[in-house]
Structures are given as structure tokens and as C-alpha cells.
Design a protein around this motif. Structure first.
Motif, short mmCIF file in Angstrom:
data_model
loop_
_atom_site.label_atom_id
_atom_site.label_comp_id
_atom_site.label_asym_id
_atom_site.label_seq_id
_atom_site.Cartn_x
_atom_site.Cartn_y
_atom_site.Cartn_z
N LEU A 1 0.84 -1.21 0.00
CA LEU A 1 0.00 0.00 0.00
C LEU A 1 0.86 1.25 0.00
O LEU A 1 0.49 2.28 -0.59
CB LEU A 1 -0.93 0.00 1.22
N GLY A 2 2.02 1.18 0.66
CA GLY A 2 2.94 2.32 0.65
C GLY A 2 3.44 2.63 -0.74
O GLY A 2 3.54 3.81 -1.13
N LEU A 3 3.74 1.60 -1.52
CA LEU A 3 4.15 1.83 -2.91
C LEU A 3 3.01 2.44 -3.72
O LEU A 3 3.23 3.29 -4.59
CB LEU A 3 4.59 0.51 -3.54
N LEU A 4 1.81 2.01 -3.42
CA LEU A 4 0.66 2.55 -4.14
C LEU A 4 0.45 4.02 -3.82
O LEU A 4 0.16 4.84 -4.71
CB LEU A 4 -0.59 1.74 -3.78
N LEU A 5 0.61 4.38 -2.56
CA LEU A 5 0.39 5.77 -2.15
C LEU A 5 1.57 6.67 -2.48
O LEU A 5 1.40 7.90 -2.54
CB LEU A 5 0.12 5.82 -0.63
N ALA A 6 2.74 6.11 -2.68
CA ALA A 6 3.92 6.93 -2.94
C ALA A 6 3.89 7.58 -4.30
O ALA A 6 4.48 8.65 -4.50
CB ALA A 6 5.18 6.07 -2.81
N GLY A 7 3.20 6.97 -5.27
CA GLY A 7 3.22 7.52 -6.61
C GLY A 7 4.62 7.42 -7.19
O GLY A 7 5.25 6.38 -7.18
N GLY A 8 5.15 8.55 -7.65
CA GLY A 8 6.51 8.57 -8.19
C GLY A 8 7.50 9.20 -7.25
O GLY A 8 8.66 9.42 -7.63
N ALA A 9 7.10 9.53 -6.01
CA ALA A 9 7.99 10.19 -5.06
C ALA A 9 9.04 9.21 -4.56
O ALA A 9 8.73 8.13 -4.06
CB ALA A 9 7.19 10.74 -3.89
N ALA B 1 0.25 -0.60 -16.00
CA ALA B 1 -0.26 0.09 -14.81
C ALA B 1 0.38 -0.55 -13.57
O ALA B 1 -0.05 -1.61 -13.11
CB ALA B 1 -1.77 0.00 -14.73
N TYR B 2 1.42 0.11 -13.03
CA TYR B 2 2.11 -0.43 -11.86
C TYR B 2 1.20 -0.44 -10.64
O TYR B 2 1.37 -1.28 -9.74
CB TYR B 2 3.37 0.39 -11.57
N ASP B 3 0.25 0.46 -10.55
CA ASP B 3 -0.65 0.50 -9.40
C ASP B 3 -1.44 -0.80 -9.26
O ASP B 3 -1.69 -1.28 -8.15
CB ASP B 3 -1.63 1.68 -9.52
N ALA B 4 -1.83 -1.38 -10.40
CA ALA B 4 -2.58 -2.64 -10.35
C ALA B 4 -1.71 -3.75 -9.77
O ALA B 4 -2.20 -4.62 -9.03
CB ALA B 4 -3.07 -3.01 -11.75
N VAL B 5 -0.43 -3.74 -10.08
CA VAL B 5 0.49 -4.73 -9.52
C VAL B 5 0.57 -4.58 -8.01
O VAL B 5 0.53 -5.56 -7.26
CB VAL B 5 1.89 -4.58 -10.16
N PHE B 6 0.66 -3.34 -7.53
CA PHE B 6 0.78 -3.10 -6.10
C PHE B 6 -0.48 -3.51 -5.35
O PHE B 6 -0.40 -4.08 -4.25
CB PHE B 6 1.10 -1.63 -5.84
N VAL B 7 -1.66 -3.25 -5.90
CA VAL B 7 -2.92 -3.60 -5.23
C VAL B 7 -3.06 -5.12 -5.12
O VAL B 7 -3.39 -5.66 -4.05
CB VAL B 7 -4.11 -2.98 -5.98
N LEU B 8 -2.83 -5.81 -6.21
CA LEU B 8 -2.95 -7.26 -6.18
C LEU B 8 -1.90 -7.88 -5.26
O LEU B 8 -2.18 -8.85 -4.55
CB LEU B 8 -2.81 -7.83 -7.60
N SER B 9 -0.70 -7.31 -5.25
CA SER B 9 0.34 -7.81 -4.36
C SER B 9 -0.07 -7.67 -2.90
O SER B 9 0.19 -8.56 -2.07
CB SER B 9 1.64 -7.05 -4.62
N PHE B 10 -0.71 -6.57 -2.55
CA PHE B 10 -1.18 -6.36 -1.17
C PHE B 10 -2.21 -7.42 -0.77
O PHE B 10 -2.14 -7.99 0.32
CB PHE B 10 -1.78 -4.96 -1.05
N ALA B 11 -3.15 -7.70 -1.65
CA ALA B 11 -4.19 -8.69 -1.32
C ALA B 11 -3.60 -10.08 -1.14
O ALA B 11 -3.97 -10.82 -0.21
CB ALA B 11 -5.24 -8.70 -2.43
#
Length: 453
Positions: free
Chosen positions: A108-116, A183-193
Motif C-alpha cells: 500500500l505504501g508503494l501505491l500511495l507513494a506515486g513517483g515520489a 499500470a504499476y498501481d494494479a500490480v501493487f494492489v494485487l500484491s497487497f491482497a
């Protein structure tokens, strides 16, 4: 009987007939947890080097320091995780579960970080901290659940299941990126679940304390049915309890002493055999440049499209999966020192192969050799060191070993990144091969050749 022992190495523990043929259920359950968790972590790990180097524009030196620092943080936290697991009973699963949960939340941290870059760094730190906390308690539960003569097989089964997740993770990441147009965000969400699922499996199927010490009652002459002191015979002169038997009964009635507290790191390192294993692992770790650099070198030499980069770890993971159990069984039968050293020889061969002109055959050979390296070293090292550690200090001892190895790999990753930046990839690779050859020679002399007790 003598012929049966001539083919065994002196550092291989004896193998009683019929013992160690079945893998304990706790080991299988922990393997299932690692399988699910590795799908989650490798989904992110497969795309992260590409994302940082090609997406955010980090130089090889920056990436090496970045990756090495987080591995170093993981190493230091392993000491804490091992110490917490050894303090009190039933804490191995609790401490390991906290580490698995922290790694899942880092997605979730990777998802919320965006490109920062700062947010990405914090999320990576959380993931590595979670891994550091859980590794030593998990490996300690394996050693406490399996008999000493079958530790290589137990770790082989666990690492095979773990590698199945490592094999599936990059494939899932590739499919997600292909289906969602990168879409890297989709990877991060599925990884969290998927990571949360691993925590649930741990809580449901892994015992709270697989290594709880037991105190079986030894049969003595005072408690055998034929010699038990009955009320009617106690008063007869001919059946009076002799002084010898009275002493036996007194000893049998004594309370079981409380278990000794877990050993601290300095006390664990006082054991010469274990200290040699730690020193050898640290030397070889300092000569290891890291998988990410190998994959980047292959991608650079083959000029692979970015979308295909996550598929590179599949080759080494598949080889690791096939060889983990055979390598563990071989280590149990022939001794764990030789397979561990030969595994690093395979890594040296991978470095030398990368110096050849790039091509599909070279890439396949490098990935196979990398898989052989992990199959012959990862679980085998834990099985080599565990017999030298007491049960109540095993998590702490394994944490010391893993910390020394990880800190050494920090130095190796940063050093190779600096050499690549200053000299170029080929001279850096030649230097890495020379350093590994020297470290392998030193480890051959350092590692104990006799049975670790």
C-alpha cells in the motif's frame, strides 16, 4: 553395518532408518505461507529494478547503494526478530506473523507513494523490515519441527515451495502489466491482497510453538509395573525399598528445571564451529553482486523490451524449484559443506558466462547457474548451522548468521554498483569474479569439515 557408513561425510548427521522420510506438517504449512508471500513480493520485486533504473533514472551506483542499504536494514532487524522469538514460549509464529503483515502493508505504501522517491524508499524499507523480522523465526520453526538428520530435506521442501511463489510472482506481474497497459498501481494492489492471504494461512495452519520443549518421562526401575511399591508389599521386610531404589524415586520426584534462557549473539558466536560458518558466509556474501545486477546485465546484453524484463527471474526460479529438494537430500547424505561451496562455484560460473558474447544460450545458462546457486546454498546454509545452536537460542543464532551474510552482501552490492559506474559493466564483472574466487578459496579452508554438534 560398516559399509553403510563409508559413503557418508563426517559432517553429515547420522540418519536412523525410517526417520526423516516424511516432511513435518509445520514445514509444509510454512512453505505454503512462503509460497503465497513470495507471489506477492516477487510481483513487486520483478518490476522494481526496471521501475527505479529505467523509470526514475537511477544510476547503477545509486541503485546499488539504494538496494544495499535496505538489505542492510533487513539484516539488522533480523537480530531483533530472532531475539524476540526466543524470549518466552510460543513467540516464533507471532513475530513471524508481524513481519509478514508489515511486508503486505508495504505494498500500500508503494501505491500511495506515486513517483515520489521518498515514499518509495519508505515502502521498500517497510518491506525489507518485515522480511528481516520474519526470516529467523520462520527458519527456527523449520529446524525445531524437523529431525536434525533431515534438515536439508526440510529446508529443500520449504525453499521449493517458496520458489514456486517466486516463479509465479514475476509471471503474475507480467500478466497484470500486459492486461493493464503497464499500470504499476494494479500490480501493487494485487500484491497487497495476496500478501494478506499469506498472513491468514500462517495464523490458521502453523502451530503457535512448534518447538515447545518436552520432558518425556524416562522409564526407571522405580516406576515399572513389576517393581512399583504397593501398599501391601511396602510393609513386608523382604520387599522393602532398597536405598538404591529410594534414591531413584527421589530423583524421579524432582521437578524439571526451568529451561535456560536464549543465548545472546556473543554467546552464540563463542561456538567455534558456528563462528566458522558465519565467517565463511560473510566472506562469500561480500563477493555476491546481487540478482538485480545480473538481470540488468542480461537485459542490457540482449536488448530486451521493458515488458519482458519481469520474465528473467522465471528461469532461475524454475531451476531452483527443481533442484531445491534434491540438493537438500544430497546435503543430508553427503555433508552440507560441499554442496554449499559448489553452489558458490556455480555463481562464479554465472559471472564468467556473462563475460561471453550476449545471446539466448548465454542468458539461459546464466539463469540455470543462478538457480543452482540458490538450490545448493540457501537452505543448506541454515541446515549446516542449525545443529550447532541450542533450541532456545536457535532463532537468535540464525539471525546472527543471516545478518552477517546480508551486511556482507550490502558491501558487495554497493561495491559492484560503484565499479560499474566508474569502470563500466565488463571490468566490474571481471573484478567480481576474481573476488568471488578468492572468497570461495578462503571459505573452503574456514568451514568446518567435521560434524557440527
Amino acid at each position: 553395518m560398516y559399509l553403510a557408513t563409508t559413503g557418508r561425510r563426517s559432517d553429515a548427521p547420522p540418519r536412523p532408518v525410517g526417520v526423516g522420510r516424511r516432511v513435518p506438517g509445520t514445514v509444509v504449512a510454512l512453505g505454503a505461507v512462503s509460497l503465497v508471500t513470495d507471489i506477492s513480493s516477487e510481483m513487486v520485486g520483478a518490476v522494481l529494478p526496471l521501475y527505479l533504473v529505467l523509470g526514475l533514472g537511477l544510476s547503477p551506483l545509486q541503485f546499488g547503494v539504494f538496494d544495499g542499504l535496505f538489505n542492510g536494514a533487513t539484516a539488522l532487524v533480523r537480530l531483533l526478530g530472532g531475539r524476540l522469538a526466543d524470549r518466552g514460549g510460543g513467540r516464533h509464529r507471532t513475530v513471524a506473523g508481524a513481519g509478514y503483515l508489515l511486508s503486505a502493508l508495504s505494498r500500500l505504501g508503494l501505491l500511495l507513494a506515486g513517483g515520489a522517491a521518498g515514499g518509495i524508499a519508505a515502502a521498500m524499507a517497510a518491506d525489507r523490515l518485515g522480511k528481516g523480522v520474519r526470516t529467523a523465526p520462520r527458519d527456527a520453526m523449520i529446524t525445531l519441527s524437523a529431525p536434525p538428520e533431515a534438515l536439508g530435506r526440510a529446508f529443500g521442501v520449504h525453499r521449493a515451495m517458496d520458489t514456486t511463489g517466486a516463479l509465479l510472482g514475476p509471471l503474475v506481474a507480467f500478466l497484470v502489466l500486459w492486461a493493464t497497459a503497464d499500470a504499476y498501481d494494479a500490480v501493487f494492489v494485487l500484491s497487497f491482497a495476496i500478501g494478506l492471504l499469506g498472513v491468514v494461512v500462517l495464523g490458521l495452519f502453523v502451530p503457535a510453538d512448534p518447538g515447545a520443549p518436552t520432558t518425556p518421562v524416562k522409564p526407571t526401575r522405580a516406576v515399572t509395573p513389576t517393581q512399583a511399591v504397593t501398599p501391601t508389599r511396602a510393609v513386608t521386610p523382604t520387599r522393602a525399598v532398597t536405598p538404591t531404589r529410594a534414591v531413584t524415586a527421589t530423583h524421579a520426584a524432582k521437578p524439571v528445571p526451568a529451561p535456560k534462557p536464549a543465548r545472546t549473539a556473543p554467546r552464540v558466536l563463542a561456538d567455534p564451529a558456528f563462528r566458522r560458518v558465519v565467517v565463511a558466509a560473510a566472506l562469500l556474501g561480500a563477493a555476491t553482486i546481487g540478482d538485480s545486477f545480473l538481470y540488468l546485465l542480461l537485459q542490457r546484453g540482449l536488448d530486451l523490451p521493458a515488458a519482458l524484463f519481469p520474465l528473467l527471474p522465471l528461469g532461475s526460479a524454475a531451476c531452483y524449484l527443481l533442484l531445491a529438494v534434491p540438493a537438500g537430500r544430497l546435503a543430508d547424505r553427503s555433508g552440507r559443506r560441499i554442496p554449499f561451496l559448489l553452489g558458490h562455484g556455480a555463481l562464479l560460473a554465472a559471472y564468467l558466462t556473462l563475460l561471453a558474447p550476449a545471446g539466448p544460450a548465454v542468458a539461459v545458462l546464466v539463469l540455470v547457474l543462478l538457480g543452482v546457486f540458490y538450490a545448493a546454498t540457501d537452505g543448506v546454509l541454515m541446515a549446516l548451522a542449525a545443529p550447532a545452536l541450542p533450541a532456545r537460542g536457535r532463532a537468535s543464532g540464525l539471525a546472527v548468521l543471516q545478518t552477517g551474510q546480508a551486511l556482507a552482501r550490502l558491501v558487495g552490492a554497493a561495491g559492484f554498483g560503484a565499479a560499474w559506474t566508474w569502470w563500466g559493466p565488463r571490468p566490474a564483472l571481471v573484478s567480481a569474479a576474481l573476488v568471488l574466487a578468492v572468497a570461495l578459496t578462503a571459505a573452503w579452508r574456514i568451514l568446518p569439515g567435521r560434524k557440527v554438534r
